[in-house]
Design an enzyme around this catalytic site. Structure first.
Site, PDB file in Angstrom:
ATOM      1  N   ASP A 174       8.280   7.249   6.185  1.00  4.69           N
ATOM      2  CA  ASP A 174       8.643   7.476   4.783  1.00  4.69           C
ATOM      3  C   ASP A 174       8.160   8.856   4.332  1.00  4.69           C
ATOM      4  O   ASP A 174       7.615   9.635   5.114  1.00  4.69           O
ATOM      5  CB  ASP A 174       8.108   6.355   3.875  1.00  4.69           C
ATOM      6  CG  ASP A 174       6.598   6.348   3.751  1.00  4.69           C
ATOM      7  OD1 ASP A 174       5.929   6.920   4.620  1.00  4.69           O
ATOM      8  OD2 ASP A 174       6.084   5.763   2.770  1.00  4.69           O
ATOM      9  N   LYS A 192      -2.281   2.998   5.826  1.00  3.59           N
ATOM     10  CA  LYS A 192      -1.390   2.735   6.940  1.00  3.59           C
ATOM     11  C   LYS A 192      -0.950   4.084   7.517  1.00  3.59           C
ATOM     12  O   LYS A 192      -1.066   5.100   6.838  1.00  3.59           O
ATOM     13  CB  LYS A 192      -0.199   1.890   6.498  1.00  3.59           C
ATOM     14  CG  LYS A 192       0.573   2.408   5.299  1.00  3.59           C
ATOM     15  CD  LYS A 192       1.528   1.319   4.809  1.00  3.59           C
ATOM     16  CE  LYS A 192       2.428   1.823   3.691  1.00  3.59           C
ATOM     17  NZ  LYS A 192       1.873   1.560   2.361  1.00  3.59           N
ATOM     18  N   SER A 230       5.670   8.291  -2.287  1.00  5.56           N
ATOM     19  CA  SER A 230       5.886   7.595  -1.028  1.00  5.56           C
ATOM     20  C   SER A 230       7.350   7.485  -0.603  1.00  5.56           C
ATOM     21  O   SER A 230       7.999   8.489  -0.354  1.00  5.56           O
ATOM     22  CB  SER A 230       5.248   6.222  -1.115  1.00  5.56           C
ATOM     23  OG  SER A 230       5.241   5.623   0.147  1.00  5.56           O
ATOM     24  N   HIS A 231       7.878   6.258  -0.626  1.00  7.95           N
ATOM     25  CA  HIS A 231       9.232   6.026  -0.130  1.00  7.95           C
ATOM     26  C   HIS A 231      10.277   6.210  -1.231  1.00  7.95           C
ATOM     27  O   HIS A 231      11.464   6.016  -0.984  1.00  7.95           O
ATOM     28  CB  HIS A 231       9.326   4.613   0.439  1.00  7.95           C
ATOM     29  CG  HIS A 231       8.957   3.571  -0.575  1.00  7.95           C
ATOM     30  ND1 HIS A 231       7.653   3.331  -0.946  1.00  7.95           N
ATOM     31  CD2 HIS A 231       9.718   2.740  -1.320  1.00  7.95           C
ATOM     32  CE1 HIS A 231       7.632   2.386  -1.869  1.00  7.95           C
ATOM     33  NE2 HIS A 231       8.873   2.007  -2.115  1.00  7.95           N
ATOM     34  N   ASP A 250       5.713  10.099   2.616  1.00 15.55           N
ATOM     35  CA  ASP A 250       4.321  10.535   2.757  1.00 15.55           C
ATOM     36  C   ASP A 250       3.700  10.150   4.092  1.00 15.55           C
ATOM     37  O   ASP A 250       2.504  10.351   4.310  1.00 15.55           O
ATOM     38  CB  ASP A 250       3.476   9.982   1.603  1.00 15.55           C
ATOM     39  CG  ASP A 250       3.409   8.457   1.600  1.00 15.55           C
ATOM     40  OD1 ASP A 250       4.404   7.823   1.985  1.00 15.55           O
ATOM     41  OD2 ASP A 250       2.372   7.910   1.218  1.00 15.55           O
ATOM     42  N   ASP A 303       3.111   7.264   5.719  1.00 15.35           N
ATOM     43  CA  ASP A 303       2.286   6.099   6.046  1.00 15.35           C
ATOM     44  C   ASP A 303       3.104   4.916   6.568  1.00 15.35           C
ATOM     45  O   ASP A 303       2.561   4.001   7.176  1.00 15.35           O
ATOM     46  CB  ASP A 303       1.366   5.686   4.878  1.00 15.35           C
ATOM     47  CG  ASP A 303       2.100   5.464   3.579  1.00 15.35           C
ATOM     48  OD1 ASP A 303       3.336   5.668   3.543  1.00 15.35           O
ATOM     49  OD2 ASP A 303       1.455   5.109   2.582  1.00 15.35           O
ATOM     50  N   ARG A 304       4.432   4.941   6.361  1.00 15.05           N
ATOM     51  CA  ARG A 304       5.251   3.840   6.880  1.00 15.05           C
ATOM     52  C   ARG A 304       5.925   4.216   8.188  1.00 15.05           C
ATOM     53  O   ARG A 304       6.176   5.394   8.430  1.00 15.05           O
ATOM     54  CB  ARG A 304       6.364   3.496   5.885  1.00 15.05           C
ATOM     55  CG  ARG A 304       5.870   2.984   4.588  1.00 15.05           C
ATOM     56  CD  ARG A 304       7.046   2.575   3.730  1.00 15.05           C
ATOM     57  NE  ARG A 304       6.559   2.028   2.480  1.00 15.05           N
ATOM     58  CZ  ARG A 304       7.224   1.202   1.716  1.00 15.05           C
ATOM     59  NH1 ARG A 304       8.441   0.832   2.055  1.00 15.05           N
ATOM     60  NH2 ARG A 304       6.701   0.742   0.599  1.00 15.05           N
TER      61      ARG A 304
HETATM   62  C1  VG1 Z   1       5.519  -1.656  -1.630  1.00 11.13           C
HETATM   63  C2  VG1 Z   1       5.320  -2.567  -0.443  1.00 11.13           C
HETATM   64  C3  VG1 Z   1       3.847  -2.688  -0.129  1.00 11.13           C
HETATM   65  C4  VG1 Z   1       3.255  -1.300   0.079  1.00 11.13           C
HETATM   66  C5  VG1 Z   1       3.533  -0.432  -1.127  1.00 11.13           C
HETATM   67  C6  VG1 Z   1       3.070   0.994  -0.940  1.00 11.13           C
HETATM   68  O1  VG1 Z   1       4.908  -2.221  -2.767  1.00 11.13           O
HETATM   69  O2  VG1 Z   1       5.887  -3.820  -0.658  1.00 11.13           O
HETATM   70  O3  VG1 Z   1       3.680  -3.498   1.004  1.00 11.13           O
HETATM   71  O4  VG1 Z   1       1.867  -1.375   0.292  1.00 11.13           O
HETATM   72  O5  VG1 Z   1       4.932  -0.394  -1.382  1.00 11.13           O
HETATM   73  O6  VG1 Z   1       3.682   1.576   0.154  1.00 11.13           O
HETATM   74  P1  VG1 Z   1       5.756  -3.018  -3.879  1.00 11.13           P
HETATM   75  O7  VG1 Z   1       4.759  -3.351  -4.926  1.00 11.13           O
HETATM   76  O8  VG1 Z   1       6.862  -2.102  -4.308  1.00 11.13           O
HETATM   77  O9  VG1 Z   1       6.315  -4.207  -3.180  1.00 11.13           O
HETATM   78  V1  VG1 Z   1       3.971   3.216   0.140  1.00 11.13           V
HETATM   79  O10 VG1 Z   1       4.421   3.680   1.623  1.00 11.13           O
HETATM   80  O11 VG1 Z   1       5.178   3.274  -1.031  1.00 11.13           O
HETATM   81  O12 VG1 Z   1       2.610   3.903  -0.459  1.00 11.13           O
HETATM   82 CO    CO Z   2       4.332   5.670   1.840  1.00  7.22          CO
END
Ligand code: VG1
Ligand code: CO
Length: 559
Positions: free
Chosen positions: A287, A388, A115-116, A289, A291-292
């Protein structure tokens, strides 16, 4: 051909999926049998349903995605899967996987992304499983995957299977007399068609080109070299007719070109600085992937994700999808500021507060009780899929702009004039040492759950806050009654202001502390969030003793 190999292996420690899948350094995933083990456990967790099933496979194009996709194909062949839909070159955004699973009624999908988190040989890789509703596997499934990983003895693979996933087309193999089909598909076509069903592209095209207003919309859409690049080009350039210079960083790169593909004010700096110069009506970033999303307006006016959700909720009638399917309830994650609750109240809709992580929205959507939800972490989406969806959010915002005929800042100011404003900020302290952070949370939990804590007053910057509620958030799913405990420490004061603190579940090493602060003002809506929230931040640092435990005097990222 009979070519299934059964390879013996030993468990690796720590294959425990976090908030959204298993995320580790590439170097961890490329250890002998590490990825194989985890993939075998995902497959095994599906039990008998795996036999003859259809799965979707794809990821954000980061380093090791293609190799992992090919490995998964060879393992699925050996484990009784009948058919795979694989994005070309292994590329599919997370929302695209969710859409494909639902569209093709697949058993699920394996998503290759961290992801990010940054990518490249020295950085992160990730694998997560999405179920047949298209959403991230719920806790019961990920716990099962983890349990299996602690006892795994062997995995199955068809080693000789030749596959070229750079070519779109259908490949059929004979595995022990049974056909196994790998359909390499265009990464964007299905998703783009889905967006065209949801939004009024004709209207949006006229809006973007300036046909109705006489002025083309000035956009800067930044893919940060993540997976959305190809989707953005198809949607914003080809379908909406935007000029080439409206999109940047649209070539997905294995290391994201060294960028940190996290759309926030710190990591999407280039976007923020460029839009701040004043030439744009809207800026957006995604981000790795896809979704953000982050939305900024003219001169980089920042829209908090909590507000973004509320504004979209307040304008759903301008999106054909909601006209057609109706408006069910809304939801947000617990740390997200409650702006959407006010809209829900006005519209007479249910509003749910769930733990952090998109997987908690799925049941409510499946039960027809939820159509729009979001997280403060730049996540916004609807029940069109079960993830998302970054591009969806930008199309939603363009629809709102078109519909209201206003700029982003004015849209927000109008919204606050009606509903009041939820000031929100999040401080992230990245890569801290794990043990002291665990100790900090344990100590704080003990202190705030002591009955004497309720009613205590804290004063800072001339403001006094009295504790009303304090707990470690737990959630019972209204649909299947499953219980999620220890989802974040929460202090709610009498005026509704909140301090929330939790440890991230998406990091690949050490600990990331997230501190969330929010406060509601009915009339004083034009202040600076950093100033308005300063007293509460100081109180949060005092109660948590964060500087003492982490040795940090300042956060890594402020949102
Ligand atoms: C983070 C965010 C959460 C989100 C998750 C996955 O998790 O706070 O809101 O759903 O990333 O997003 P954490 O446990 O690091 O706070 V993504 O776009 O990384 O799949
Ligand atoms: Co993501």
């Amino acid at each position: 051909m009979s070519n299934i190999s059964v390879v013996s292996t030993k468990p690796y420690e720590g294959q425990k999926p976090g908030t959204s899948g298993l995320r580790k350094k590439v170097k961890v995933f490329t250890q002998q049998n590490y990825t194989e083990n985890f993939v075998q456990c995902i497959l095994d967790a599906n039990g008998a349903a795996l036999n003859g099933s259809l799965l979707v496979v794809g990821g954000d194009g980061r380093y090791y995605c293609k190799e992992a996709a090919e490995l998964i194909i060879r393992m699925c062949a050996a484990n009784g899967v009948a058919k795979l839909l694989v994005g070309q070159n292994g590329i599919l955004s997370t929302p695209a996987v969710s859409s494909l699973i639902r569209n093709h009624k697949a058993l699920g999908g394996i998503v290759l992304t961290a992801s990010h988190n940054p990518g490249g040989p020295e950085n992160d890789f990730g694998i997560k499983f999405n179920c047949e509703n298209g959403g991230p596997a719920p806790d019961a499934v990920t716990n099962n995957i983890y349990q299996l990983s602690t006892a795994i003895k062997e995995y199955k693979i068809v080693n000789g299977l030749e596959i070229d996933i750079s070519k779109i087309g259908t490949n059929t193999y004979d595995i022990n007399g049974k056909p196994f089909v790998v359909d390499v598909i265009d990464s964007v076509a299905n998703y783009v068609a889905h967006m065209k069903e949801i939004f009024d592209f004709e209207k949006l095209r006229d809006f973007v080109s300036g046909k109705t207003s006489g002025k083309p919309l000035k956009m800067r859409i930044d893919s940060l070299n993540g997976v959305t690049g190809s989707y953005v080009r198809e949607i914003f350039l080809n379908a909406l007719g935007a000029a080439e210079n409206c999109v940047v960083h649209t070539i997905p790169l294995p290391d994201f070109g060294g960028l940190h593909p996290d759309p926030n004010l710190t990591y999407a700096k280039d976007l923020v600085e460029t839009v701040a110069q004043g030439d744009y009506d809207i800026g957006a970033a995604f981000d790795g992937d896809g979704d953000r999303n982050m939305i900024i307006g003219h001169r980089a006016f920042f829209v908090t994700p909590s507000d973004s959700l509320a504004v979209i909720a307040n304008n759903l009638e301008c999106i054909p999808y909601f006209k057609k399917n109706g408006i069910q309830g809304f939801a947000r994650s617990m740390p997200t500021a409650s702006a959407v609750d006010l809209v829900g109240k006005k519209l007479g809709k249910e509003v749910f507060e769930v733990p952090t992580g998109w997987k908690y929205f799925g049941n409510l959507m499946d039960a027809g009780r939820l159509c729009l939800c979001g997280e403060e972490s730049f996540g916004t989406g609807s029940n069109h899929i079960r993830e998302k969806d970054g591009i969806w959010a930008v199309l939603a915002w363009l629809s709102v702009m078109q519909h209201t005929g206003k700029g982003i800042e004015d849209i927000l100011k109008d919204h606050w004039a009606i509903y009041g404003r939820n000031y929100f900020t999040r401080y992230d302290y990245e890569e801290c040492e794990l043990d002291p952070c665990n100790e900090m949370i344990a100590t704080m939990e003990k202190n705030i759950t002591d009955p004497s804590f309720i009613g205590k007053s804290y004063t800072s910057g001339g403001k006094t806050y009295k504790v009303k509620v304090a707990d470690n958030f737990s959630y019972t799913d209204p649909v299947d009654k499953s219980l999620a405990t220890k989802q974040g420490l929460r202090i709610v004061f009498e005026d509704g202001s909140r301090i929330v603190i939790r440890l991230s579940g998406t990091g690949s090493s050490g600990a990331t502390v997230r501190l969330y602060i929010d406060s509601y003002e009915k009339d004083n809506v034009l202040g600076l969030a950093s100033e308005m929230l300063k007293p509460l931040i100081d109180i949060a640092l005092e109660i948590s003793q964060l500087p003492k435990f982490t040795g940090r005097n300042a956060p890594t990222v402020i949102t």
